[in-house]
Design an enzyme around this catalytic site. Structure first.
Site, PDB file in Angstrom:
ATOM      1  N   CYS A  83       0.837  -1.204   0.000  1.00 58.30           N
ATOM      2  CA  CYS A  83       0.000   0.000   0.000  1.00 58.30           C
ATOM      3  C   CYS A  83       0.872   1.254   0.000  1.00 58.30           C
ATOM      4  O   CYS A  83       1.846   1.341   0.746  1.00 58.30           O
ATOM      5  CB  CYS A  83      -0.891  -0.022   1.238  1.00 58.30           C
ATOM      6  SG  CYS A  83      -1.765   1.529   1.519  1.00 58.30           S
ATOM      7  N   TYR A 260      -9.773  30.575  -0.369  1.00 61.18           N
ATOM      8  CA  TYR A 260      -9.846  29.111  -0.401  1.00 61.18           C
ATOM      9  C   TYR A 260     -10.637  28.667   0.843  1.00 61.18           C
ATOM     10  O   TYR A 260     -10.153  27.912   1.682  1.00 61.18           O
ATOM     11  CB  TYR A 260      -8.449  28.474  -0.412  1.00 61.18           C
ATOM     12  CG  TYR A 260      -7.512  29.070  -1.436  1.00 61.18           C
ATOM     13  CD1 TYR A 260      -7.464  28.574  -2.736  1.00 61.18           C
ATOM     14  CD2 TYR A 260      -6.681  30.147  -1.111  1.00 61.18           C
ATOM     15  CE1 TYR A 260      -6.600  29.119  -3.675  1.00 61.18           C
ATOM     16  CE2 TYR A 260      -5.826  30.704  -2.044  1.00 61.18           C
ATOM     17  CZ  TYR A 260      -5.782  30.198  -3.319  1.00 61.18           C
ATOM     18  OH  TYR A 260      -4.923  30.734  -4.243  1.00 61.18           O
ATOM     19  N   ASP A 330      -5.743  29.391   2.601  1.00 62.88           N
ATOM     20  CA  ASP A 330      -5.572  27.959   2.880  1.00 62.88           C
ATOM     21  C   ASP A 330      -5.679  27.217   1.544  1.00 62.88           C
ATOM     22  O   ASP A 330      -6.637  26.479   1.310  1.00 62.88           O
ATOM     23  CB  ASP A 330      -6.690  27.533   3.864  1.00 62.88           C
ATOM     24  CG  ASP A 330      -6.568  26.089   4.300  1.00 62.88           C
ATOM     25  OD1 ASP A 330      -5.583  25.423   3.940  1.00 62.88           O
ATOM     26  OD2 ASP A 330      -7.484  25.623   5.008  1.00 62.88           O
ATOM     27  N   CYS A 357      -0.599  22.952   3.223  1.00 65.61           N
ATOM     28  CA  CYS A 357      -0.366  21.509   3.330  1.00 65.61           C
ATOM     29  C   CYS A 357       0.866  21.090   2.537  1.00 65.61           C
ATOM     30  O   CYS A 357       1.217  19.907   2.543  1.00 65.61           O
ATOM     31  CB  CYS A 357      -1.602  20.725   2.903  1.00 65.61           C
ATOM     32  SG  CYS A 357      -2.207  21.187   1.288  1.00 65.61           S
TER      33      CYS A 357
END
Ligand SMILES: C[S@@+](CC[C@H](N)C(=O)[O-])C[C@H]1O[C@@H](n2cnc3c(N)ncnc32)[C@H](O)[C@@H]1O
Length: 400
Positions: A83, A260, A330, A357
């Site tokens: 995975c 955002y 964001d 992120c």
């Protein structure tokens, strides 16, 4: 040009690099090695690259000298060829955070020419780095079994469990069901309903879920489409809102831009802080999120929504010289980019909170903002995605 895929070699593993791998050298060329740790000696199998490639990719398939930070991966599905969802199951959790801090430091040094001291902080309630993931996108294979994708591949790995997924997602039976005719299943565990919601793709009906956010200073409730954006780690939304409120210090009557904006997480909190005499303009490009956001902030008349691309909505604000005190942005992984950061700086807000992120996109945009007269006042980093290489940062910028 001949492929090197499948070639094996023994390499000394160097520092961690952005993307969930470490850097090694093989015959003068860089190899990005997954499943290894800095300082290790490993046997690597090349997974991508040929004679002419500038760099190669590989998997550590045998560890000859192990790092003291290496642990037995808790998940049997983690490892070379399995995975691809996690990158660092084989590293002690505290060490994973050190690796991520190193990546953030390196990105800021390289792209923003800034030396930053950063600690990657655990989010509240996260002791083990497991069972935090409240949203999982499963892929469905030709036999109708839900699984997860291999790294950089469309191949689907059947899994009996996913140890980072919220237990309710596993208990829903998503991994025991035959999903005939489906391409994927999105699983969401929210505050309401109590059980996980499953949306079969491509055309299963989505549902609405409820998320509650509580900080010491503020609380709010949000209804969102199950497949709409929401912070995946349950500790993330309250921590980020608390930090944004604490660092922006919004005052009654101030004018705020929430770029955002998703379903209105920051817009709602900031609207309550600036009150009816203030205003929040929330900008979001995904129409269903705007619909959710309008509903979530309906009782706050000071919030206005604009559906559209941030660059297209912000440009006219600059032309009209709209007074702006605070900006929160964001963006997705690609970051805001040069045009948007330049336009934000032209509005001369007294503070900017940038929630990011991707530390590389953040560092690049911090450099753009620096050249437009904004300096980095603070930077915090949060382990919002344990076991993976992802890290969430919040940078606060103020005018020089
Ligand atoms: C990381 S999410 C943040 C959402 C929200 N701030 C939150 O914390 O829940 C990024 C959001 O930006 C939106 N988005 C992506 N690119 C955009 C663009 N160019 N213009 C406007 N919105 C965009 C996405 O639809 C998504 O809702």
């Amino acid at each position: 040009m001949s492929s090197l895929v499948g070639t094996e070699a023994v390499v000394e593993v160097g520092p961690v690099a952005h993307g969930g791998h470490c850097v090694a050298r093989l015959d003068g060329r860089v190899v990005f090695v997954r499943h290894a740790l800095p300082g290790e000696r490993v046997r690597v199998t090349i997974t991508e690259g040929d004679d002419d490639s500038r760099f190669l990719r590989g998997d550590a398939v045998e560890v000859l000298d192990a790092s003291p930070e290496r642990v037995e991966a808790p998940c049997p599905h983690a490892g070379p060829g399995r995975c691809g969802g996690c990158d660092f199951q084989h590293a002690d959790l505290a060490y994973q955070r050190q690796l991520k801090a190193e990546v953030v430091r390196e990105q800021f040094q390289r792209l923003a020419h800034l030396e930053v001291e950063v600690t990657v902080e655990a989010l509240p309630g996260d002791d083990s780095g497991l069972r935090w993931r409240s949203r999982v996108e499963f892929a469905v294979d030709a036999d109708g079994r839900a699984g997860l994708r291999q790294h950089r591949s469309h191949a689907i790995v059947p899994v009996a469990d996913c140890l980072i997924a919220d237990q309710r997602i596993i208990d829903s039976g998503v991994l025991d069901t035959v999903w005939t005719g489906c391409t994927g299943v999105d699983a969401v565990a929210a505050d309401q309903p109590a059980d996980a919601v499953l949306v079969a793709l491509p055309d299963g009906r989505s549902a609405t879920v409820v998320q509650r956010v509580e900080t010491p200073e503020w609380s709010g409730e949000f209804r969102i489409g199950a497949r709409g954006f929401w912070q995946v780690h349950p500790g993330a939304a309250p921590t980020f809102v608390a930090h944004v409120l604490e660092t922006l210090r919004p005052q009654a009557g101030e004018k705020v831009l929430d770029l955002y904006a998703g379903a209105g997480l920051f817009a709602a909190a900031l609207a309550d802080a600036v009150g009816r005499s203030g205003s929040v303009l929330a900008v979001e490009g995904h129409r269903p999120a705007v619909v959710d956001g309008m509903r979530n902030t309906a009782s706050r008349r000071q919030v206005e929504w604009r559906h559209g691309r941030v660059d297209r909505v912000v440009r006219p604000l600059v032309r009209q010289q709209i007074h702006t005190d605070l900006v929160v942005l964001d963006p997705p992984r690609t970051g805001a980019g040069r045009d948007v950061t330049r336009d934000i700086a032209t509005l001369r807000p007294r503070r900017i909170a940038y929630v990011a992120c991707d530390p590389a996109a953040l560092a690049r945009d911090v450099a753009y903002l620096a050249s437009a007269g904004y300096r980095l006042e603070s930077l915090r980093a949060f382990d919002a995605f344990p076991m993976t290489h992802h890290v969430e940062c919040i940078a606060v910028l103020v005018p020089e």
